[in-house]
Design an enzyme around this catalytic site. Structure first.
Site, PDB file in Angstrom:
ATOM      1  CD  GLU A  96      -2.558  -1.854   2.094  1.00  0.00           C
ATOM      2  OE1 GLU A  96      -2.378  -1.413   3.247  1.00  0.00           O
ATOM      3  OE2 GLU A  96      -3.092  -2.962   1.869  1.00  0.00           O
ATOM      4  CD  GLU A 164       2.386  -8.394   3.109  1.00  0.00           C
ATOM      5  OE1 GLU A 164       1.549  -8.899   3.842  1.00  0.00           O
ATOM      6  OE2 GLU A 164       2.567  -7.178   3.014  1.00  0.00           O
TER       7      GLU A 164
HETATM    8  P1  PGA Z   1      -4.482  -9.044   4.376  1.00  0.00           P
HETATM    9  O1  PGA Z   1      -3.279  -7.981   4.431  1.00  0.00           O
HETATM   10  O2  PGA Z   1      -4.129 -10.145   5.331  1.00  0.00           O
HETATM   11  O3  PGA Z   1      -5.696  -8.274   4.796  1.00  0.00           O
HETATM   12  O4  PGA Z   1      -4.548  -9.535   2.971  1.00  0.00           O
HETATM   13  C1  PGA Z   1      -1.955  -8.409   4.494  1.00  0.00           C
HETATM   14  C2  PGA Z   1      -1.038  -7.227   4.503  1.00  0.00           C
HETATM   15  O5  PGA Z   1      -1.354  -6.219   3.854  1.00  0.00           O
HETATM   16  O6  PGA Z   1       0.019  -7.252   5.145  1.00  0.00           O
END
Ligand code: PGA
Length: 256
Positions: A96, A164
């Site tokens: 993000e 991720e």
């Molecule tokens: P999520 O987020 O488990 O809601 O997919 C993971 C993260 O952004 O670290």
């Protein structure tokens, strides 16, 4: 070499004193295994509150920090400030931050260097977007991101790498255990070639992206999955299930 299982919670921009206070109460009273390291990523404004309420056996992380100690950087916080409220971890390079706020590799590298120099440990996040996976360039993308982080790390004992895949974050689409293992294995091989064999053996590579109480067991059973970074589920009591090693299949990566 055994690697201590690591579960990070990333609360993102969620919660308030009441709900986070309740969650902390649940975590403080849960019977946790000493073989699992738990670190919760709190919104910056609640770091002091969370650290003061959370049991000392549980770690706390900031979700971001800036690359210098102080100055005219409106809205930013520094590693020194994070340390000043007793918090020892920071999450850097989260998707993000990269894709919503436009942080590039260079900035993430600079932040990593500065955070480490100032005594914070870093959960460094990497991961490919869906179009990159579909174009078959997952490795290229995550290796390039890892290189910039690696170029800024002197002491790897202070770093956890979080893989991720962007397409799995907050989407309910978890990478399959085989997909996660494949990338973790390649990342570990990259670290072996480009850093050292000792670091490759000791660095925790954790998986993030829609991890839940029901998906965590099989993911944790993968040889190179050393833990999780959990977003949505870390705000629920379900988080306790994810951090309980007894709820998972035997994992060769668990410290004994
Ligand atoms: P999520 O987020 O488990 O809601 O997919 C993971 C993260 O952004 O670290």
């Amino acid at each position: 070499m055994s690697r201590k299982f690591f579960v990070g919670g990333n609360w993102k921009m969620n919660g308030d004193k009441k709900s986070l206070g309740e969650l902390i109460q649940t975590l403080n009273t849960a019977k946790l295994d000493a073989n699992v390291e738990v670190v919760c990523g709190s919104p910056a404004i609640y770091l002091d509150f969370v650290r003061s309420k959370m049991d000392a056996k549980l770690g706390v992380a900031a979700q971001n920090c800036y690359k210098v100690a102080k100055g005219a950087f409106t809205g930013e916080i520094s590693p020194a400030m994070i340390k000043d409220v007793g918090v020892n971890w920071v999450i850097l390079g989260h998707s993000e931050r990269r894709h919503v706020f436009g942080e590039n590799d260079e900035l993430i590298g600079q932040k990593t260097a500065h955070a480490l120099e100032n005594g914070l440990s870093v959960i460094a996040c990497i991961g490919e977007k869906l179009d990159e996976r579909e174009a078959g360039i997952t490795e290229k993308v995550v290796f390039a991101q890892t290189k910039v982080i690696a170029d800024n790390v002197k002491d790897w004992s202070k770093v956890v790498l979080a893989y991720e895949p962007v397409w799995a974050i907050g989407t309910g689409k978890t990478a399959s255990p085989a997909q996660a293992q494949e990338v973790h294995d390649k990342l570990r091989a990259w670290v072996k070639t480009n850093v050292s064999e000792a670091v490759a053996n000791s660095v925790r590579i954790i998986y993030g992206g829609s991890v839940t109480g029901s998906t965590c067991k099989e993911l944790a059973s993968q040889k190179d999955v050393d833990g999780f970074l959990v977003g949505g589920a870390s705000l629920k009591a379900e988080f306790v299930e994810i951090i309980m090693p007894t709820s998972r299949l035997p994992n060769t990566a668990l410290a004994v």
